[in-house]
Design an enzyme around this catalytic site. Structure first.
Site, PDB file in Angstrom:
ATOM      1  N   CYS A  42       0.830  -1.212   0.000  1.00 11.77           N
ATOM      2  CA  CYS A  42       0.000   0.000   0.000  1.00 11.77           C
ATOM      3  C   CYS A  42       0.862   1.259   0.000  1.00 11.77           C
ATOM      4  O   CYS A  42       0.372   2.344  -0.294  1.00 11.77           O
ATOM      5  CB  CYS A  42      -0.902   0.026   1.222  1.00 11.77           C
ATOM      6  SG  CYS A  42      -1.910  -1.455   1.378  1.00 11.77           S
ATOM      7  N   VAL A  80       3.861 -22.247  -7.682  1.00  9.26           N
ATOM      8  CA  VAL A  80       3.079 -23.473  -7.515  1.00  9.26           C
ATOM      9  C   VAL A  80       2.009 -23.512  -8.614  1.00  9.26           C
ATOM     10  O   VAL A  80       1.271 -22.547  -8.800  1.00  9.26           O
ATOM     11  CB  VAL A  80       2.419 -23.530  -6.125  1.00  9.26           C
ATOM     12  CG1 VAL A  80       1.492 -24.742  -6.014  1.00  9.26           C
ATOM     13  CG2 VAL A  80       3.486 -23.584  -5.036  1.00  9.26           C
TER      14      VAL A  80
END
Lengths: 465, 465
Positions: A42, A80
C-alpha cells in the site's frame, strides 16, 4: 508437521512467522513465485511520489531474515501450479534469473493458500505496449518508478492516463501529480466513487478538479496506440463516451492500469476447492477451505462481514495479516476464529481524507435491510477555533432493528481515525441510539463538543423513527 | 407548564433550547447569575493565546438570540440563592451594573439545577492579590486576557506561575508560552499527571521540559506576596518543597489558579437534595435528583460510569450538553435515560496530543477489578512512510472477565481521534479479545497495518491469560 504456504506476502509470511513462534518445531516451507516477500504494497504510490526514496524502503523484512532468524524454509522464485489434496502435495516450477529452472514437489500436512490478488487487465488492444503498466507487486512499483525516472527517449514523462478510479488509481493520481505529471483518469461508469454516498463522492471529485486532474467518467477505452507523432507523447489512449459515442484521444507518456483486482484462486479451483463470492476461495471462520487440511487467507480468500453476517470479498491488508495469524494458530492446534470484516477503508487524495466502514445504502438494500441515511456537514474544530475544516458524514441505519449499518466521512482534517469508532460500533452490533450515547473525545483543537459522528447519529435517529 | 433552569451554560441552555423544540408551549425561564450564556469555555486558553482574537469569538449564541429566536425567558444577572422544593419556588437576587438590585422569586413545575462547577481557590495568603486569577467563567478569561494585553504599569507580563498541573493548567501553560511568557508550574504532589500511566505521563513531562516550562512538582505554596523590588515582577510566589522544606521564591507578573474545580451544589444541599460523589448533586439515569420535580445536569451533577456502573463525577462539556437535552426530553414527557460516561478526555499540549478513556490501573483496583496493563510504543504512519511519529499506548483489561477497562494514548500525530474507538468499545462492554478483532482503518499516511490500539490489545491478551 509439515506446513506449506503458497505465497510469501502479508497473509503467507504472517502465518509462517506466527506458526514458528507458536511451535518452533513445526517445519514451515513458503513457496513464493516472485523475489519479494513482506513489503508494504500500500506504500508504493507514496514511494513513487518521492524520487529520493528507494523502493526497497518498503521492504519490512528480507527473505534472508525470515530464513535465518525465523528458520522458515522460504523459497522465492517458486511458482506453484498444482495442489493435490488427496496426495497432499503441491508442485510447480522454480525460476532462476527469470527463466524456468526446474520442477518441484512438496508434501504437506497442512497447506495455506495465500496467493493474493492480481490486477484485472482489461482486454484492450494495445494494453501490452511499453509504458502501459499495472501496480500490484513490488516489481510493478519498481517498473513504474524507473519508467518515470529513466526519462525514456530523453523525454520526461509529462502526461499519464490512469485507467480506473478506485483507491489505487486515486493514490497513483496523487503520486504522479507530485512528480509534475499531468493526469487523465478514465472509467466506464458515469458514477464517480460508486461505493460512497453521492454527496461525499462529489467532494472527492471536486478535490480532483481543484488539483487540475482531468476526469473522464463514462468513457470506454477503445484502444491504446503508439503515437505516430514523434514530437508528442509516445502513446495515444483512444476513449469513447458511452452515451454520446464521442471519441477522445488522450496523449500519454505512460498508462497506469488500475481497473481493480481479482483473487488468485485458479489453483484452488483446479484442486476442486469450494469457491465463494467474487471468485475467492471460500473459507469458514477458522480460515479453513472445503478441504480440512487446506486453509486460505489474504486477498485470495473470502470473509464474513460483521454487519451482514454473509460472505464478502474485501481484500485489504489488515485482514490478510490477521487471517495469516489465525491460520498459524489453527495449524498449531490453537483454535482461532475470526468474526469477520467491517469493510473499513481509508485513503488520502491530495488534501482530503476519505473513510468508510460498513454498508452503503445500496449494499444495505441488497442484504435485506431497510436503510435510512443521513448526510451532514460538521466541523473539525470547535466553534471559534481557527483552522477548522468541513467534515462530511454519511450514516446509514436499519429502520427495522435500529442498528447502525455504515458510516462514511470525507474532509481535510480529523476524518480518518474517527471512522474507527464507527467500525467498533459495527463489530458490537450497536443500535444508532446507543452509538449516539457514546462518550467521544472533545477538545477545541480536535472537534466540536458533539463529535461529527454523534451529530450524524442524533440526526439519523429521527429518520429511523 | 413552568420549566425553570438555574444556570445558563452548556447544560442549562441545551435543556432550555431542546425543551422549546420539543414543546413550543412550555414556559422556560433561565436564571443565570453572570451576563454570559452559551460560550465555548474550553476554547478560552486558545483564545488567550491569540492577541488578535476577541474573547467574544467564543460566544456561540447571545442571550438576545435565545430570547428572540427560541422564545426563552432568559434572565442574566440573576443569582438564585434558595430552592424551596415543597413550595416549588426558587428565589434570589438580581444584579444591575454589578450591584444587587432586587430580589426575585419564581414558581416552577419542573426545575433544572445546572449551576456548573467553580474553581477551587486554595486557602493561600495573598491569593486575592491583583494579578492572581482563576480561569472558569468567560469573565475570568476576559480578565486574564486584558491583564496580559494591558501591560500593567507599562511592564509586559514576562513571567507567570500556574498553580496546578491539570488539563486547564496545561492548556494555559501553552497559551502563555504563545504570548512569550515564561511559565512556572507548581503542584503539591510529586507525581506528574497521576491520572495517566507513568510511562505516558513522562512523555508529557518531557514535552514541557523541551519547551522550557519550569516544573515544580512536590511543592506547596506558602504564600503570594507583593514584590518589594519595584524593578522586578510585581508578585512573588513562595513555594516549599514538601520533602526537603527547601524554599523557592518564584517571581511572577501573574498567577493562574488552576487547582481544579468543584461542583456548585450548595443550593441543592440547602434544599435537602441528595448529594453524591465529590459533592455533586446525585441524579439517576433520567437526570432526576432525589426530588421528583427537580433535575440536575452538567458539571454540578454526578453520572454513572459505563465501565464501573458506579457513580462518578467527571465534569466535561459533552456530558453537560447531552444531559441538558435528556432533561428537556424528560420534562416534556419523552422518557430519556443516559447510560453514562466513559471518562473520555483529550487535550493538546504543545506538539503532543494526550487522550484517555475508561479506567487507570489504580481506578480499576478501587472498583474491584483485577487489572492487567500493557504499555507499548507504535507509530503514526506505515513502515517506511515519512513523517511517522511515536504513539504511546497504555491499555488496561480485567483478568477476571477479559473486559477492556481503559486506554490512554500520547503522541505527536494520530492520537486524539483514535481514542474514540476504545471509548465505543467501553460502552459496548467489549472484551479485549473482541476489540483486538475490530476492522480498524489502514492506509500508509495514517498508521501501521495493525493500528496501535490493535497492537496494544494483542499484547494485553497475553497478560490477561
Amino acid at each position: 508437521m509439515k506446513f506449506v504456504i503458497i505465497g510469501g506476502d502479508a497473509a503467507g509470511m504472517s502465518a509462517a512467522s506466527k506458526s514458528k513462534r507458536n511451535n518452533p518445531n513445526i517445519e514451515v516451507t513458503v513457496l513464493e513465485k516472485s523475489q519479494d516477500v513482506s513489503y508494504s504494497a500500500c506504500g508504493m504510490p507514496y514511494n513513487i511520489a518521492d524520487p529520493n526514496r528507494s523502493m526497497d524502503d518498503l521492504i519490512v523484512r528480507t527473505a534472508d531474515e525470515f530464513r535465518s532468524k525465523n528458520r522458515i524454509n522460504l523459497l522465492t522464485g517458486h511458482r506453484v501450479d498444482k495442489i493435490d489434496p488427496v496426495g497432499k502435495t503441491v508442485s510447480g516450477i522454480s525460476f532462476e534469473n527469470g527463466k524456468e529452472s526446474q520442477t518441484f514437489s512438496y508434501q504437506f500436512d497442512k497447506l495455506l493458500i495465500a496467493t493474493g490478488a492480481a490486477p484485472i487487465i482489461p482486454n484492450i488492444y494495445g494494453v501490452n505496449l511499453s509504458g502501459v503498466m499495472p501496480l500490484k507487486s513490488l516489481e510493478d512499483g519498481r517498473a513504474i518508478k524507473s519508467f518515470i525516472d529513466s526519462n525514456l527517449n530523453s523525454k520526461p514523462v509529462k502526461k499519464a492516463v490512469i485507467i480506473g478510479i478506485g483507491y489505487i488509481g486515486l493514490e497513483m493520481c496523487e503520486a504522479l501529480k507530485e512528480r509534475s505529471i499531468d493526469v487523465f483518469m478514465v472509467k466506464p461508469s458515469e458514477q464517480f466513487l460508486p461505493s460512497f454516498a453521492s454527496e461525499l463522492a462529489d467532494v472527492v471529485k471536486q478535490e480532483l478538479v481543484d488539483k487540475s486532474v482531468n476526469l473522464y467518467c463514462g468513457y470506454n477505452i477503445d484502444k491504446i496506440e503508439q503515437n505516430s507523432n514523434l514530437n508528442s507523447s509516445s502513446l495515444v489512449v483512444v476513449c469513447k463516451n458511452r452515451a454520446s459515442n464521442e471519441i477522445v484521444n488522450l496523449d500519454a507518456d505512460m498508462v497506469i492500469v488500475a481497473s481493480g483486482v481479482k483473487p488468485c484462486s485458479q489453483i484452488a479451483i483446479e484442486a476442486g476447492l469450494e469457491i465463494g463470492i467474487s471468485g475467492a476461495v471460500a473459507v469458514d471462520k477458522n480460515l479453513k477451505t472445503s478441504d480440512e487440511n487446506i486453509y486460505a487467507a489474504g486477498d485470495c480468500a473470502d470473509a464474513f462481514h460483521v454487519v451482514t453476517d454473509k460472505k464478502c470479498w474485501i481484500p485489504l491488508a489488515l485482514r490478510a495479516n490477521r487471517a495469516g495469524w489465525a491460520v498459524a494458530d489453527n495449524v498449531c492446534g490453537i483454535n482461532t476464529t475470526l468474526p469477520g470484516v467491517a469493510g473499513t477503508a481509508v485513503f488520502k487524495i491530495f488534501d482530503l481524507q476519505v473513510a468508510r466502514t460498513g454498508l452503503t445504502v445500496k449494499e444495505a438494500l441488497e442484504f435485506g435491510f431497510e436503510p435510512a441515511q443521513i448526510v451532514i456537514q460538521s466541523r473539525s474544530k470547535a466553534h471559534g477555533h481557527p483552522g477548522s475544516k468541513t467534515i462530511h458524514v454519511s450514516m446509514v441505519g436499519d429502520k427495522k432493528t435500529g442498528l447502525l449499518l455504515g458510516v462514511q466521512m470525507v474532509g481535510k482534517d480529523g476524518v480518518v481515525h474517527r471512522i474507527n469508532a464507527a467500525a467498533v460500533a459495527l463489530h458490537a452490533k450497536m443500535r444508532v441510539v446507543d452509538f449516539a450515547q457514546c462518550d467521544l473525545a472533545y477538545a477545541p483543537p480536535f472537534g466540536p463538543v458533539w463529535d461529527p459522528l454523534l451529530t450524524a447519529a442524533n440526526q439519523l435517529i429521527k429518520k429511523l423513527g
